[in-house]
Design an enzyme around this catalytic site. Structure first.
Site, mmCIF file in Angstrom:
data_model
loop_
_atom_site.group_PDB
_atom_site.id
_atom_site.type_symbol
_atom_site.label_atom_id
_atom_site.label_comp_id
_atom_site.label_asym_id
_atom_site.label_seq_id
_atom_site.Cartn_x
_atom_site.Cartn_y
_atom_site.Cartn_z
ATOM 1 N N PHE A 122 -33.778 -54.388 -17.866
ATOM 2 C CA PHE A 122 -32.832 -53.701 -16.997
ATOM 3 C C PHE A 122 -32.935 -52.183 -17.087
ATOM 4 C CE2 PHE A 122 -29.738 -57.549 -17.154
ATOM 5 C CZ PHE A 122 -30.603 -58.255 -16.334
ATOM 6 N N TYR A 123 -33.114 -51.660 -18.293
ATOM 7 C CA TYR A 123 -33.220 -50.208 -18.454
ATOM 8 C C TYR A 123 -34.489 -49.701 -17.781
ATOM 9 C CZ TYR A 123 -33.469 -45.621 -20.714
ATOM 10 O OH TYR A 123 -33.563 -44.271 -20.949
ATOM 11 N N SER A 124 -35.620 -50.330 -18.068
ATOM 12 C CA SER A 124 -36.898 -49.926 -17.462
ATOM 13 C C SER A 124 -36.851 -50.056 -15.950
ATOM 14 C CB SER A 124 -38.038 -50.789 -18.012
ATOM 15 O OG SER A 124 -38.285 -50.509 -19.363
#
Length: 304
Positions: A122-124
């Site tokens: 999700f962050y990437s």
């Protein structure tokens, strides 16, 4: 040189470390276009550093804070006719997951497909999408009466004085019942960037960066995770040399099952495999060079 900063924060807590003069502060939130616009009044340059760092949050949170938050920042800048935005991204935007290390990557490496290749990261995924929002905005506002330059900087593994994320978490894990362990023995290599070098690179990007371009910022010193974490632990009076190794297959199993909240698929990709980047482009185009060494940064941490 004297800089005036207007800090846009999510709450009323100000905890800032900077090597530059700070002479004015105001508060706002990145989820409010109205408050962003007010905070940006009379500004010449916007540095967009806001991100969601709690990797356990659902995708909807990452989408709102990182992707749509970036869109709101850019819209607020446009509404104020601001001509330059520095977007702080991350090498994470290039990650495809654990098992796909980033080895000496450069800005020439293309962003992966966020939906197909970064589904559970999700962050990437959100950092990737936010960069694409920046690129679209830069392309839209590169002609006409109002022009706005958008420059992307990608610091890798920010550390140093004022850190409220990495070092506190390491200390917490070291003192916990489960303790701290090096994934795969901590032998993989990583690039890093001290906060002072990061700020220096951001300011240079605001002066010399080309719109629509991305720039990696690092300490110019790669090291193994074990070596670097041991140095961080030492600054806090902790001996990190005796912490055990966590086998890679076990780390993967824990990440997928969610058995230990701090060990996720995303955190494993960020800190469990080689992630080294090259900042030659910043050196050539921004005239960037680190202003503090890793050793000097560690000495600063000891005195805090």
């Amino acid at each position: 040189m004297m800089y005036t900063f207007v800090f846009v924060l999510r709450n009323e807590i100000l905890n800032v470390y900077s090597i530059y003069d700070i002479i004015s502060v105001s508060y706002s939130i990145v989820s409010s276009l109205y408050r962003l616009q007010n905070a940006m009044k009379n500004c010449d340059v916007v540095f967009h550093c806001a991100a969601l760092t709690d990797l356990m949050q659902p995708w909807e949170q990452f989408l709102d804070v990182i992707v749509e938050g970036t869109r709101r920042v850019l819209q607020a800048a446009a509404n104020n006719k601001i001509r330059k935005v520095i977007h702080v991204s991350s090498e994470a935007s290039l990650m495809k997951g654990f098992g796909s290390p980033l080895v000496n990557v450069t800005e020439a490496d293309e962003l992966p497909d966020p939906e197909i290749e970064q589904g559970q990261l999700f962050y990437s995924r959100s950092k990737n999408m936010a960069e694409r929002v920046c690129s679209e905005f830069a392309a839209t506002y590169n002609t006409g009466e109002y022009k706005c330059e958008v420059i992307i900087v990608r610091p890798r593994f920010i550390w140093g004085c004022g850190d409220t994320l990495i070092l506190p978490k390491l200390i917490e894990q070291a003192k916990s019942t489960l303790g701290f362990a090096y994934v795969g023995g901590g032998v993989c290599m990583t690039s890093t960037v001290n906060i002072s070098n990061c700020i220096h690179g951001m300011l240079l990007a605001s002066q010399y960066g080309r719109s629509g371009q991305a720039y990696f910022i690092t300490d110019s010193e790669n090291s193994s995770y074990r070596s670097f974490f041991c140095q961080l632990f030492t600054t806090q009076g902790i001996d990190g040399s005796n912490f055990p190794s966590l086998p890679i297959y076990l780390a993967q199993w824990i990440a997928w099952t969610g058995l230990i909240p701090d060990l996720t698929v995303q955190s494993l990709a960020l800190l469990g495999q080689e992630v080294t980047v090259v900042h030659d482009k910043a050196r050539k185009e921004l005239m960037y060079a680190p202003i503090i060494t890793v050793a000097e940064g560690m000495e600063e941490l000891k005195s805090v």
